[in-house]
Design an enzyme around this catalytic site. Structure first.
Site, PDB file in Angstrom:
ATOM      1  NE  ARG A  56       2.400  19.699 -19.328  1.00 52.91           N
ATOM      2  CZ  ARG A  56       2.472  20.398 -20.479  1.00 52.91           C
ATOM      3  NH1 ARG A  56       2.880  19.813 -21.580  1.00 52.91           N
ATOM      4  NH2 ARG A  56       2.112  21.662 -20.512  1.00 52.91           N
ATOM      5  CE1 TYR A 108       0.758  -6.586 -17.250  1.00 50.00           C
ATOM      6  CE2 TYR A 108       0.544  -4.602 -18.562  1.00 50.00           C
ATOM      7  CZ  TYR A 108       0.344  -5.283 -17.385  1.00 50.00           C
ATOM      8  OH  TYR A 108      -0.292  -4.659 -16.341  1.00 50.00           O
ATOM      9  CG  ASP A 181       7.368  -5.527 -22.376  1.00 49.13           C
ATOM     10  OD1 ASP A 181       8.321  -5.536 -21.581  1.00 49.13           O
ATOM     11  OD2 ASP A 181       6.166  -5.459 -22.014  1.00 49.13           O
ATOM     12  CE  LYS A 206       5.437  -4.896 -13.617  1.00 47.00           C
ATOM     13  NZ  LYS A 206       4.296  -4.984 -12.721  1.00 47.00           N
TER      14      LYS A 206
HETATM   15  N1  PLP Z   1       5.064  -5.154 -19.600  1.00 45.05           N
HETATM   16  C1  PLP Z   1       5.184  -6.196 -18.770  1.00 45.05           C
HETATM   17  C2  PLP Z   1       5.926  -7.419 -19.234  1.00 45.05           C
HETATM   18  C3  PLP Z   1       4.604  -6.164 -17.496  1.00 45.05           C
HETATM   19  O1  PLP Z   1       4.717  -7.217 -16.681  1.00 45.05           O
HETATM   20  C4  PLP Z   1       3.889  -4.999 -17.096  1.00 45.05           C
HETATM   21  C5  PLP Z   1       3.225  -4.939 -15.780  1.00 45.05           C
HETATM   22  O2  PLP Z   1       3.038  -5.935 -15.127  1.00 45.05           O
HETATM   23  C6  PLP Z   1       3.798  -3.937 -17.982  1.00 45.05           C
HETATM   24  C7  PLP Z   1       4.393  -4.044 -19.226  1.00 45.05           C
HETATM   25  C8  PLP Z   1       3.057  -2.681 -17.608  1.00 45.05           C
HETATM   26  O3  PLP Z   1       3.795  -1.961 -16.639  1.00 45.05           O
HETATM   27  P1  PLP Z   1       3.090  -0.963 -15.601  1.00 45.05           P
HETATM   28  O4  PLP Z   1       2.278  -1.804 -14.664  1.00 45.05           O
HETATM   29  O5  PLP Z   1       4.232  -0.248 -14.944  1.00 45.05           O
HETATM   30  O6  PLP Z   1       2.222  -0.051 -16.388  1.00 45.05           O
END
Ligand code: PLP
Length: 388
Positions: A56, A108, A181, A206
């Protein structure tokens, strides 16, 4: 958690292609094995000299992928999580109850929803502002009270740019950290830690993985400090670590990261330029276009391309946008981004009420197909949506 630093002689592209050149010592295999064991033998003197105790906290396959990511981001340390959301929320959950957080209005959507609806249950005070405007962030931070400024650049789905050097200076002057991000930029094009950010987050689901077959998240830190250790403790105690099979797939995807990102970014720029002059397109949102209001800032923060993500606003409003998405055959009508296959999405309908996304907006994730084919397919769908 990996704390490997980059060997200096070879380029990041070279080191990633060879996954840092690790050879399995027992078999001499050029692809390291997947470590699946959840438990490890303890030494007779009761120590764990291998550094591994249990599955873990982390594992060797996870550490190998983390080392590549830390190298890419010029980070002291990297951690992989079970999703991008698990990575992002781990940062907020490492704050103290009562801490004030400044975050973007355009970001997001699921993380914005979590901040607005759930984060207050941990006592966090969330304030959303336009983080593309440093003056708005400067006005929002409260020295001594604000502990985190969160930014996303380019920001989903309008692709505005946050000035990372300015935000780092504002955050640090207030006694806060800057977390970014950087999913849409990828470390191939931009490395936020080099602009003063403290933490970088990726939805590794992604472009890092790039093949639409792994859900994963990542954090990278400038300093392996007490805050970073709190995040590591959260990952361990909440069981948010990525699984070894997923880490292996992510590592396989990352071996071609440089090639995929540069190719998809060149395609996105080509499409942005061509659709900017399209009779059925009202606007193209892409930081690589000189007409983008923050093009100069994007050019300063991104090298080698402006990313694989762009949006177009269809002439004729929402109905026209939805009809266009319905009319494609090569583009895949699906959510997500960063895969080798190009995706198109009517974004407002997935984000729902309260979205800052205009109803006529189609979000495009450019893949690695022939750009002429991608243009022809979407051009046809746009013209058909207008009865052409
Ligand atoms: N940040 C961005 C810019 C995203 O496009 C996404 C998902 O689309 C996320 C965070 C969240 O990622 P996850 O879907 O892997 O949880």
């Amino acid at each position: 958690m990996s704390t490997t630093r980059r060997p200096s002689r070879w380029s990041k592209r070279t080191l990633t292609a060879q996954a840092l050149g690790k050879i399995d010592p027992q078999t001499k295999a050029v692809v390291p094995p997947i470590h699946i064991s959840t438990t490890y033998i303890r030494d007779p003197d009761n120590q764990y000299s291998s550094g591994f105790v249990y599955g873990r906290p982390d594992n060797e396959t996870i550490r190998e992928a983390e080392a590549v990511l830390a190298m890419w981001e010029d980070a002291s340390a990297a951690m992989l999580f079970g999703s991008g959301m698990a990575a992002a929320t781990s940062v907020f959950l490492a704050l103290e109850p009562g801490d004030h957080v400044v975050a973007p209005t355009v970001m997001y959507w699921a993380l914005r929803n979590w901040l607005l609806e759930d984060a207050k249950r941990w006592g966090l005070e969330i304030e959303l502002v336009d983080t593309a405007d440093p003056a708005a962030v400067r006005a929002a931070v409260r020295p001594g009270k604000t502990k985190l400024v969160w930014a996303e650049t380019p920001s989903n789905p309008l692709w505005t740019i946050a000035d990372l050097s300015a935000l780092a200076e504002i955050a640090h002057a207030a006694g806060a950290r800057l977390a970014v991000d950087s999913t849409a930029a990828t470390p191939v094009l931009s490395r936020p830690l080099t602009f003063g950010a403290d933490i970088v987050m990726h939805a590794a689901t992604k472009a890092l993985n790039g093949h639409s077959d792994v859900v994963a998240g990542a954090l990278c830190a400038r300093e392996d400090d007490a805050f970073w250790q709190r995040i590591a403790r959260n990952r361990k105690m909440l069981g948010a670590v990525l699984g070894p099979f997923e880490a292996y797939l992510l590592m396989r995807g990352m071996r071609t990261l440089d090639l995929r990102v540069r190719t998809a970014s060149a395609t996105a720029l080509d499409l942005a330029q061509r659709f900017a002059n399209h009779p059925n397109v009202m606007d193209v949102l892409y930081p690589g276009l000189p007409s983008h209001p923050q093009h100069a800032l994007a050019a300063k923060q991104m090298t080698g391309g402006f990313g694989h993500m762009l949006s177009i606003r269809a002439r004729g409003g929402e109905a026209s946008a939805v009809a266009t998405a319905a009319g494609v055959s090569l583009w895949k009508r699906a959510t997500s981004l960063g895969g080798v296959e190009s995706l198109i999405e009517h974004r407002a309908s997935i984000e729902g009420p309260g979205t800052p996304c205009p109803p006529d907006l189609l979000r495009l994730s450019a893949g690695i197909e022939d750009p002429d084919d991608l243009f022809a397919d979407l051009d046809h769908a746009l013209r058909r949506a207008h009865g052409g």
